[in-house]
Design a protein around this motif. Structure first.
Motif, PDB file in Angstrom:
ATOM      1  N   GLY A   1      61.659  43.211  35.443  1.00  0.00           N
ATOM      2  CA  GLY A   1      62.373  41.670  35.747  1.00  0.00           C
ATOM      3  C   GLY A   1      60.994  40.488  36.249  1.00  0.00           C
ATOM      4  N   LEU A   2      60.234  40.407  36.889  1.00  0.00           N
ATOM      5  CA  LEU A   2      59.882  39.176  37.482  1.00  0.00           C
ATOM      6  C   LEU A   2      58.609  39.077  36.274  1.00  0.00           C
ATOM      7  CD1 LEU A   2      58.415  39.676  41.211  1.00  0.00           C
ATOM      8  CD2 LEU A   2      60.074  38.428  39.763  1.00  0.00           C
ATOM      9  N   ALA A   3      58.266  40.730  35.720  1.00  0.00           N
ATOM     10  CA  ALA A   3      57.147  40.115  34.384  1.00  0.00           C
ATOM     11  C   ALA A   3      58.126  40.285  33.093  1.00  0.00           C
ATOM     12  CB  ALA A   3      56.612  41.735  33.978  1.00  0.00           C
ATOM     13  N   GLU A   4      59.507  40.395  33.049  1.00  0.00           N
ATOM     14  CA  GLU A   4      59.616  40.560  32.038  1.00  0.00           C
ATOM     15  C   GLU A   4      60.704  39.065  32.060  1.00  0.00           C
ATOM     16  OE1 GLU A   4      59.651  43.820  29.544  1.00  0.00           O
ATOM     17  OE2 GLU A   4      60.045  41.836  29.408  1.00  0.00           O
ATOM     18  N   SER A   5      60.208  38.627  32.979  1.00  0.00           N
ATOM     19  CA  SER A   5      61.124  37.188  33.036  1.00  0.00           C
ATOM     20  C   SER A   5      60.504  36.068  32.620  1.00  0.00           C
ATOM     21  CB  SER A   5      61.888  36.799  34.269  1.00  0.00           C
ATOM     22  OG  SER A   5      60.896  36.318  34.915  1.00  0.00           O
ATOM     23  N   ARG A   6      58.713  36.109  32.700  1.00  0.00           N
ATOM     24  CA  ARG A   6      57.827  35.222  31.899  1.00  0.00           C
ATOM     25  C   ARG A   6      57.810  34.611  30.472  1.00  0.00           C
ATOM     26  NH1 ARG A   6      54.802  37.789  36.057  1.00  0.00           N
ATOM     27  NH2 ARG A   6      53.663  38.879  33.813  1.00  0.00           N
ATOM     28  N   PRO A   7      57.859  33.963  30.294  1.00  0.00           N
ATOM     29  CA  PRO A   7      58.217  33.096  29.120  1.00  0.00           C
ATOM     30  C   PRO A   7      57.213  32.976  28.171  1.00  0.00           C
ATOM     31  CG  PRO A   7      57.937  30.644  30.201  1.00  0.00           C
ATOM     32  CD  PRO A   7      58.039  32.018  31.129  1.00  0.00           C
TER      33      PRO A   7
ATOM     34  N   GLY B   1      65.101  35.526  32.205  1.00  0.00           N
ATOM     35  CA  GLY B   1      65.158  35.607  33.436  1.00  0.00           C
ATOM     36  C   GLY B   1      65.708  34.275  33.965  1.00  0.00           C
ATOM     37  N   ALA B   2      64.252  33.191  34.039  1.00  0.00           N
ATOM     38  CA  ALA B   2      64.063  32.433  34.753  1.00  0.00           C
ATOM     39  C   ALA B   2      65.756  31.556  34.456  1.00  0.00           C
ATOM     40  CB  ALA B   2      63.165  31.549  34.418  1.00  0.00           C
ATOM     41  N   ALA B   3      66.723  31.858  33.793  1.00  0.00           N
ATOM     42  CA  ALA B   3      68.352  31.345  34.159  1.00  0.00           C
ATOM     43  C   ALA B   3      69.041  32.263  33.979  1.00  0.00           C
ATOM     44  CB  ALA B   3      68.596  31.069  32.299  1.00  0.00           C
ATOM     45  N   PRO B   4      69.150  32.211  35.357  1.00  0.00           N
ATOM     46  CA  PRO B   4      70.037  33.118  35.661  1.00  0.00           C
ATOM     47  C   PRO B   4      71.495  33.001  35.062  1.00  0.00           C
ATOM     48  CG  PRO B   4      69.283  31.940  37.781  1.00  0.00           C
ATOM     49  CD  PRO B   4      68.902  31.833  36.615  1.00  0.00           C
ATOM     50  N   THR B   5      72.761  32.229  35.281  1.00  0.00           N
ATOM     51  CA  THR B   5      73.887  32.001  34.514  1.00  0.00           C
ATOM     52  C   THR B   5      73.543  31.478  33.164  1.00  0.00           C
ATOM     53  OG1 THR B   5      73.771  29.303  35.188  1.00  0.00           O
ATOM     54  CG2 THR B   5      73.587  31.186  37.391  1.00  0.00           C
TER      55      THR B   5
ATOM     56  N   ALA C   1      66.575  24.036  29.849  1.00  0.00           N
ATOM     57  CA  ALA C   1      64.275  23.898  29.399  1.00  0.00           C
ATOM     58  C   ALA C   1      64.029  25.573  28.740  1.00  0.00           C
ATOM     59  CB  ALA C   1      64.291  23.704  30.077  1.00  0.00           C
ATOM     60  N   GLN C   2      64.414  26.836  29.379  1.00  0.00           N
ATOM     61  CA  GLN C   2      64.412  27.898  29.176  1.00  0.00           C
ATOM     62  C   GLN C   2      64.568  28.185  27.688  1.00  0.00           C
ATOM     63  OE1 GLN C   2      61.919  30.131  31.634  1.00  0.00           O
ATOM     64  NE2 GLN C   2      62.646  28.099  32.550  1.00  0.00           N
ATOM     65  N   LEU C   3      65.364  27.637  26.720  1.00  0.00           N
ATOM     66  CA  LEU C   3      65.514  27.462  25.718  1.00  0.00           C
ATOM     67  C   LEU C   3      64.059  27.630  24.481  1.00  0.00           C
ATOM     68  CD1 LEU C   3      69.094  25.960  24.957  1.00  0.00           C
ATOM     69  CD2 LEU C   3      68.001  29.094  24.688  1.00  0.00           C
ATOM     70  N   ALA C   4      63.622  26.522  25.335  1.00  0.00           N
ATOM     71  CA  ALA C   4      62.396  26.517  23.973  1.00  0.00           C
ATOM     72  C   ALA C   4      60.898  27.808  24.218  1.00  0.00           C
ATOM     73  CB  ALA C   4      61.505  24.749  24.734  1.00  0.00           C
ATOM     74  N   ALA C   5      61.198  28.010  25.441  1.00  0.00           N
ATOM     75  CA  ALA C   5      60.166  29.540  26.023  1.00  0.00           C
ATOM     76  C   ALA C   5      59.850  30.672  24.822  1.00  0.00           C
ATOM     77  CB  ALA C   5      60.621  30.396  27.139  1.00  0.00           C
TER      78      ALA C   5
END
Length: 398
Positions: free
Chosen positions: A392-398, A323-327, A199-203
């Protein structure tokens, strides 16, 4: 940087040599199989197709498997594909072996990129990417020219055999030196559901930076795939100069990756905007002045610096945006880059048939880089927001 990253870079070196070696072998393969040079150049696209499809697929099916076992399986399959490719007399079979090799290459790179981001922590992803991509750039400096020299001396098949042999120390190094606990690969509790990662691909941030990566890589591969004919037939250099041309590009790409590794975590804007603008100017300059051997050789080096500097920075931005898709983040970076690697050589081959002739692929590179910059400038606030450090946290937000 953890020592295991350098072991992974060794494997990337072997796989990078295979990916780029056709730049110096296209003419020989075309002659051996009695196909046009443009058709032989599509072997690069076949490899890239395997990378595009293989990256997300292999990352998905191995996401809960032990990292070391997955990496070893990828390397062994990669070697087997090259042995078959070296022994076939059928061009179609050769195309299939390139796709298979690319498929497992994509799996390896996707898993390795994901593992590397865990190894170094959330603020040093750019440096980890630089170490891994150093394997690719060393391949262009040493592996690809050596492959071209082997091909000239004993036929292009000898290069395929050399790649298979090179996989042996890579297998030993990963088997002995890789500690899967370092990457947190066996901690299944930290692995989110696949649907959540997809689902992160829609970010928007991830989508934009993947498009940019595809465009920049399309330009790089369009020019690099047909660099040898430009060197011999436009610049007027002899066939013996082809390995030297590839070395110059490789040295430049190594420098570009190292520079980007220091800047892409905390200062991505200057790399993308200034570097992107210079990249366009460089491709245009190479196309216009390619009949001058001195200008051609100088610009080959410069374009190695710029294309890999901008490209590796975009890989880093994909990893942050995912960042929200770690694998799966590594597979997104791999797939985005290789979408460009599919389109670039195809567009370059088409440009060969236009009045632009052998410089057509270089003009394709200039156009693709220009489109990337036109998208990047207005979207820079999304790609690399001002005032947000790479925590990390800031950058991982879509």
């Amino acid at each position: 940087m953890p020592f295991v990253l350098y072991l992974l870079a060794l494997v990337v070196f072997a796989m990078g040599t295979s990916e780029f070696m056709l730049s110096g072998l296209v003419q020989d393969i075309a002659a051996d199989f009695d196909v046009p040079v443009g058709t032989a150049g599509t072997l690069t696209s076949a490899f890239a197709v395997g990378m595009v499809v293989g990256a997300p697929f292999m990352a998905a099916i191995t996401r809960r498997l032990p990292v070391r076992g997955s990496l070893l399986a990828f390397i062994l399959l990669f070697a087997a594909a090259h042995i078959v490719g070296a022994t076939t007399s059928d061009f179609t079979v050769l195309v299939v072996t390139r796709m298979v090799a690319a498929f497992v290459n994509a799996g390896f790179l996707a898993v390795a990129l994901t593992a590397s981001s865990r190894l170094v922590g959330p603020t040093k992803k750019g440096r980890a990417v630089a170490v891994l991509l150093a394997g690719t750039t060393v391949a262009t400096v040493a592996g690809v020219p050596a492959g071209a020299a082997l091909g000239a001396a004993w036929g292009w098949q000898s290069t395929f055999w050399a790649i298979a042999v090179l996989c042996v120390p890579a297998v030993v190094g990963v088997a002995i030196g890789f500690n899967p606990r370092l990457a947190g690969a066996t901690d299944e509790e930290r692995v989110p559901e696949l649907t959540s990662e997809l689902a992160q691909l829609a970010a928007p941030r991830l989508l934009v930076v993947m498009i940019l990566a595809a465009l920049v890589n399309a330009g790089t591969f369009a020019a690099l795939t047909f660099l040898a004919p430009v060197a011999t037939d436009v610049a007027g250099l002899g066939r013996s100069w082809v390995p030297i041309v590839l070395v110059l590009f490789g040295i430049g790409s190594f420098a570009g990756v190292m520079i980007a590794g220091r800047l892409s975590d905390r200062r991505p804007r200057p790399v993308l905007v200034i570097g992107g603008a210079l990249l366009i100017v460089g491709w245009v300059g190479l196309a216009v002045t390619s009949s001058s051997p001195t200008a051609f050789l100088c610009l080959v080096f410069v374009q190695g610096v710029l294309s890999f500097g901008v490209g590796s920075t975009l890989i880093t931005r994909v990893l942050y945006a995912a960042g929200a898709a770690p694998t799966m983040g590594g597979s997104y970076a791999t797939a985005a880059l290789n979408v460009g690697a599919v389109a670039g050589p195809i567009a370059g081959a088409m440009a060969l048939t236009t009045p632009l002739g052998l410089t057509g692929p270089v003009w394709v590179a200039a156009i693709a880089s220009g489109l990337a910059l036109l998208i990047a400038i207005p979207a820079m606030g999304l790609i690399a927001p001002r005032g947000i450090r790479s925590d990390g946290l800031a950058e991982s937000r879509p």
